[in-house]
Design a protein around this motif. Structure first.
Motif, PDB file in Angstrom:
ATOM      1  N   VAL A   6       0.855  -1.192   0.000  1.00 36.55           N
ATOM      2  CA  VAL A   6       0.000   0.000   0.000  1.00 36.55           C
ATOM      3  C   VAL A   6       0.889   1.240   0.000  1.00 36.55           C
ATOM      4  O   VAL A   6       1.746   1.400   0.877  1.00 36.55           O
ATOM      5  CB  VAL A   6      -0.924   0.018   1.238  1.00 36.55           C
ATOM      6  CG1 VAL A   6      -1.779   1.281   1.243  1.00 36.55           C
ATOM      7  CG2 VAL A   6      -1.810  -1.221   1.260  1.00 36.55           C
ATOM      8  N   LEU A   7       0.659   2.092  -0.997  1.00 37.48           N
ATOM      9  CA  LEU A   7       1.397   3.359  -1.060  1.00 37.48           C
ATOM     10  C   LEU A   7       0.474   4.456  -0.586  1.00 37.48           C
ATOM     11  O   LEU A   7      -0.660   4.552  -1.068  1.00 37.48           O
ATOM     12  CB  LEU A   7       1.774   3.720  -2.497  1.00 37.48           C
ATOM     13  CG  LEU A   7       2.505   2.725  -3.360  1.00 37.48           C
ATOM     14  CD1 LEU A   7       2.863   3.381  -4.680  1.00 37.48           C
ATOM     15  CD2 LEU A   7       3.765   2.288  -2.645  1.00 37.48           C
ATOM     16  N   TYR A   8       0.948   5.292   0.314  1.00 38.17           N
ATOM     17  CA  TYR A   8       0.149   6.462   0.643  1.00 38.17           C
ATOM     18  C   TYR A   8       0.915   7.727   0.252  1.00 38.17           C
ATOM     19  O   TYR A   8       0.805   8.766   0.866  1.00 38.17           O
ATOM     20  CB  TYR A   8      -0.335   6.463   2.109  1.00 38.17           C
ATOM     21  CG  TYR A   8       0.717   6.238   3.163  1.00 38.17           C
ATOM     22  CD1 TYR A   8       1.114   4.954   3.511  1.00 38.17           C
ATOM     23  CD2 TYR A   8       1.287   7.317   3.833  1.00 38.17           C
ATOM     24  CE1 TYR A   8       2.067   4.752   4.495  1.00 38.17           C
ATOM     25  CE2 TYR A   8       2.234   7.116   4.822  1.00 38.17           C
ATOM     26  CZ  TYR A   8       2.624   5.837   5.140  1.00 38.17           C
ATOM     27  OH  TYR A   8       3.577   5.634   6.119  1.00 38.17           O
ATOM     28  N   LYS A   9       1.644   7.568  -0.817  1.00 36.36           N
ATOM     29  CA  LYS A   9       2.345   8.688  -1.457  1.00 36.36           C
ATOM     30  C   LYS A   9       2.496   8.311  -2.909  1.00 36.36           C
ATOM     31  O   LYS A   9       2.885   7.187  -3.219  1.00 36.36           O
ATOM     32  CB  LYS A   9       3.720   8.862  -0.817  1.00 36.36           C
ATOM     33  CG  LYS A   9       4.418  10.112  -1.223  1.00 36.36           C
ATOM     34  CD  LYS A   9       5.645  10.309  -0.361  1.00 36.36           C
ATOM     35  CE  LYS A   9       6.188  11.712  -0.417  1.00 36.36           C
ATOM     36  NZ  LYS A   9       5.284  12.752   0.002  1.00 36.36           N
ATOM     37  N   ILE A  28      -3.039   5.045  -2.357  1.00 35.45           N
ATOM     38  CA  ILE A  28      -3.927   5.986  -1.663  1.00 35.45           C
ATOM     39  C   ILE A  28      -3.458   7.376  -2.090  1.00 35.45           C
ATOM     40  O   ILE A  28      -2.363   7.811  -1.724  1.00 35.45           O
ATOM     41  CB  ILE A  28      -3.798   5.856  -0.117  1.00 35.45           C
ATOM     42  CG1 ILE A  28      -3.889   4.395   0.326  1.00 35.45           C
ATOM     43  CG2 ILE A  28      -4.790   6.752   0.599  1.00 35.45           C
ATOM     44  CD1 ILE A  28      -5.194   3.710   0.073  1.00 35.45           C
ATOM     45  N   GLU A  29      -4.273   8.050  -2.878  1.00 35.64           N
ATOM     46  CA  GLU A  29      -3.800   9.289  -3.512  1.00 35.64           C
ATOM     47  C   GLU A  29      -3.656  10.449  -2.541  1.00 35.64           C
ATOM     48  O   GLU A  29      -2.808  11.307  -2.708  1.00 35.64           O
ATOM     49  CB  GLU A  29      -4.749   9.695  -4.640  1.00 35.64           C
ATOM     50  CG  GLU A  29      -4.831   8.644  -5.720  1.00 35.64           C
ATOM     51  CD  GLU A  29      -4.298   9.135  -7.045  1.00 35.64           C
ATOM     52  OE1 GLU A  29      -3.724  10.237  -7.080  1.00 35.64           O
ATOM     53  OE2 GLU A  29      -4.466   8.407  -8.040  1.00 35.64           O
ATOM     54  N   GLU A  33     -10.181  12.292   4.364  1.00 35.10           N
ATOM     55  CA  GLU A  33     -10.991  11.271   5.036  1.00 35.10           C
ATOM     56  C   GLU A  33     -11.261  10.053   4.169  1.00 35.10           C
ATOM     57  O   GLU A  33     -11.174   8.907   4.627  1.00 35.10           O
ATOM     58  CB  GLU A  33     -12.296  11.895   5.509  1.00 35.10           C
ATOM     59  CG  GLU A  33     -12.329  11.905   7.017  1.00 35.10           C
ATOM     60  CD  GLU A  33     -13.502  12.656   7.567  1.00 35.10           C
ATOM     61  OE1 GLU A  33     -14.633  12.232   7.282  1.00 35.10           O
ATOM     62  OE2 GLU A  33     -13.260  13.663   8.253  1.00 35.10           O
ATOM     63  N   SER A  34     -11.548  10.304   2.880  1.00 36.36           N
ATOM     64  CA  SER A  34     -11.859   9.141   2.040  1.00 36.36           C
ATOM     65  C   SER A  34     -10.600   8.323   1.770  1.00 36.36           C
ATOM     66  O   SER A  34     -10.641   7.088   1.697  1.00 36.36           O
ATOM     67  CB  SER A  34     -12.591   9.565   0.760  1.00 36.36           C
ATOM     68  OG  SER A  34     -11.674   9.886  -0.228  1.00 36.36           O
ATOM     69  N   GLY A  35      -9.460   9.014   1.657  1.00 34.59           N
ATOM     70  CA  GLY A  35      -8.190   8.303   1.481  1.00 34.59           C
ATOM     71  C   GLY A  35      -7.875   7.433   2.702  1.00 34.59           C
ATOM     72  O   GLY A  35      -7.440   6.293   2.567  1.00 34.59           O
ATOM     73  N   LEU A  36      -8.124   7.992   3.877  1.00 29.34           N
ATOM     74  CA  LEU A  36      -7.834   7.224   5.102  1.00 29.34           C
ATOM     75  C   LEU A  36      -8.752   6.003   5.202  1.00 29.34           C
ATOM     76  O   LEU A  36      -8.322   4.933   5.646  1.00 29.34           O
ATOM     77  CB  LEU A  36      -7.994   8.117   6.329  1.00 29.34           C
ATOM     78  CG  LEU A  36      -6.852   9.122   6.539  1.00 29.34           C
ATOM     79  CD1 LEU A  36      -7.154  10.080   7.681  1.00 29.34           C
ATOM     80  CD2 LEU A  36      -5.528   8.410   6.799  1.00 29.34           C
ATOM     81  N   ALA A  37     -10.001   6.165   4.750  1.00 27.60           N
ATOM     82  CA  ALA A  37     -10.933   5.030   4.784  1.00 27.60           C
ATOM     83  C   ALA A  37     -10.436   3.934   3.835  1.00 27.60           C
ATOM     84  O   ALA A  37     -10.440   2.740   4.167  1.00 27.60           O
ATOM     85  CB  ALA A  37     -12.326   5.496   4.394  1.00 27.60           C
ATOM     86  N   GLU A  41      -9.148   0.033   4.659  1.00 24.70           N
ATOM     87  CA  GLU A  41      -9.643  -1.150   3.926  1.00 24.70           C
ATOM     88  C   GLU A  41      -8.497  -1.991   3.368  1.00 24.70           C
ATOM     89  O   GLU A  41      -8.592  -3.216   3.293  1.00 24.70           O
ATOM     90  CB  GLU A  41     -10.454  -0.687   2.711  1.00 24.70           C
ATOM     91  CG  GLU A  41     -11.943  -0.711   2.896  1.00 24.70           C
ATOM     92  CD  GLU A  41     -12.599   0.033   1.745  1.00 24.70           C
ATOM     93  OE1 GLU A  41     -12.252  -0.223   0.566  1.00 24.70           O
ATOM     94  OE2 GLU A  41     -13.430   0.909   2.047  1.00 24.70           O
ATOM     95  N   ALA A  42      -7.426  -1.300   2.944  1.00 30.11           N
ATOM     96  CA  ALA A  42      -6.314  -2.020   2.297  1.00 30.11           C
ATOM     97  C   ALA A  42      -5.349  -2.640   3.300  1.00 30.11           C
ATOM     98  O   ALA A  42      -4.596  -3.566   2.964  1.00 30.11           O
ATOM     99  CB  ALA A  42      -5.556  -1.058   1.383  1.00 30.11           C
ATOM    100  N   LEU A  43      -5.364  -2.155   4.537  1.00 32.32           N
ATOM    101  CA  LEU A  43      -4.351  -2.604   5.503  1.00 32.32           C
ATOM    102  C   LEU A  43      -4.388  -4.108   5.823  1.00 32.32           C
ATOM    103  O   LEU A  43      -3.334  -4.729   5.967  1.00 32.32           O
ATOM    104  CB  LEU A  43      -4.437  -1.775   6.795  1.00 32.32           C
ATOM    105  CG  LEU A  43      -3.830  -0.367   6.701  1.00 32.32           C
ATOM    106  CD1 LEU A  43      -4.047   0.415   8.001  1.00 32.32           C
ATOM    107  CD2 LEU A  43      -2.341  -0.433   6.384  1.00 32.32           C
ATOM    108  N   PRO A  44      -5.562  -4.731   5.942  1.00 29.76           N
ATOM    109  CA  PRO A  44      -5.558  -6.150   6.318  1.00 29.76           C
ATOM    110  C   PRO A  44      -4.721  -7.038   5.390  1.00 29.76           C
ATOM    111  O   PRO A  44      -4.108  -8.011   5.855  1.00 29.76           O
ATOM    112  CB  PRO A  44      -7.044  -6.533   6.280  1.00 29.76           C
ATOM    113  CG  PRO A  44      -7.751  -5.243   6.565  1.00 29.76           C
ATOM    114  CD  PRO A  44      -6.916  -4.180   5.909  1.00 29.76           C
TER     115      PRO A  44
END
Ligand code: DGY
Length: 325
Positions: A6-9, A28-29, A33-37, A41-44
């Protein structure tokens, strides 16, 4: 089977392509709030995480039971619960070295901008208020030959010392955990206790990491030791400083000016008193923010992440005790 990352950058196209070749990538662009949601979801499924500027605490990490590695696109690791990552055997890596020179450049930009009042006077010209030749009211102070005081003599501190010593003929004094003979020899630098440095430096520059030990290190007592001509520069982390005490010192002019790239709360609120002071130069955490350096940092983070996911020790491992191989 490819591992899930998962990339958050967002990364450049070549780096994205490299990651896609080797991993199942979720991007995660933005961290709204929607990005964090989407992140939650992707973390598991995530085996790897890569990004910056997000507080990764135990609560968030608990959503990622399969996580093996976190690659931070930063040198600072104050956003991570390192003890918890280590306890879980998750490898944390960062991106030192590649940003050293650029961050030191930012430090010097702030030194010059504050001493020579660059922003204040450029704004005066832009506002159409340059109506006659300037006089002493608009004069700044010299940088060359003044005493450069560096608190935290790590890589970035050394790069700042190099600029001050070789470029501007500045005597360099420093404070860190312990004296560094090689630095002293190279830059003719002298070790000082913290109070001595605060009293003797014309420029007091913070280049140390935020840790439990450094949080709030510079407060009212420390500002009181500085003189009315002292210029305070922070390119480390906002929380190393007691911000209200800094504001008080600037308002009362017990110090001359401050060049600040980092703040307790980022982005800095529009209502911050700092923004009402013309002896403050505030920049939006641009320490390493050049095209070249950010690409080098992202490359370093991808290298670290792919190494960790392949079972190899990442070059820039922050928590070596998590390495079990
Ligand atoms: C870092 O790398 O820690 C910087 O503060 C981000 O620019």
């Amino acid at each position: 089977m490819k591992k899930s990352v998962v990339l958050y950058k967002k990364l450049s196209a070549p780096l994205m392509a490299r990651l896609h070749e080797q991993a199942e990538v979720t991007l995660i662009e933005s961290l709204d709030e929607s990005g964090l949601a989407k992140l939650r979801e992707a973390l598991p499924a995530a085996r790897g995480l890569l990004g910056a500027s997000l507080r990764l605490d135990a609560k968030l990490l608990d959503l990622a039971p399969n996580l093996e590695a976190v690659a931070s696109v930063s040198v600072g690791v104050d956003n991570y619960d390192i003890d918890y990552l280590t306890q879980r055997g998750i490898l944390l890596s960062n991106t030192p070295d590649v940003l050293t020179e650029t961050t030191a450049d930012t430090g010097f930009a702030l030194i010059l901008a504050t001493a020579r009042r660059v922003v204040e006077l450029a704004n005066m010209v832009r506002a159409g208020n340059w109506n006659q030749n300037i006089g002493p009211l608009h004069f700044g102070s010299d940088v060359h030959g003044k005493t450069l005081g560096i608190i935290g003599m790590g890589r970035i501190g050394e790069a700042l010392a190099q600029r001050g010593h070789f470029g501007f003929g500045m005597p360099v004094i420093y404070h860190s955990h312990s004296p560094k003979p090689a630095v002293e020899q190279r830059f003719n630098a002298e070790y000082r206790s913290l109070p001595d440095l605060l009293q003797q430096a014309d420029f007091v520059c913070l280049t140390l990491p935020l840790t439990a030990e450094t949080e709030g290190l510079i407060g009212a007592e420390e500002f009181a030791l500085m003189g009315p001509e002292t210029i305070f520069i922070n390119i480390s982390r906002g929380k190393v400083v007691d911000e209200p005490a800094l504001i008080e010192a600037l308002q009362q002019r017990t110090i001359r000016a401050a060049g600040l790239d980092v703040f307790v709360r980022e982005p800095l609120g529009h209502d911050s008193s700092l923004l009402r002071l013309n002896n403050v130069v505030a920049t939006p955490h641009i320490g390493s923010a050049t095209h070249e350096t950010r690409e080098a940092m992202a490359t370093c983070a991808v290298d670290n992440l792919l190494a960790a996911l392949a079972g190899e020790k990442p070059k820039n491992l922050v928590n070596p005790t998590a390495w079990k191989h």
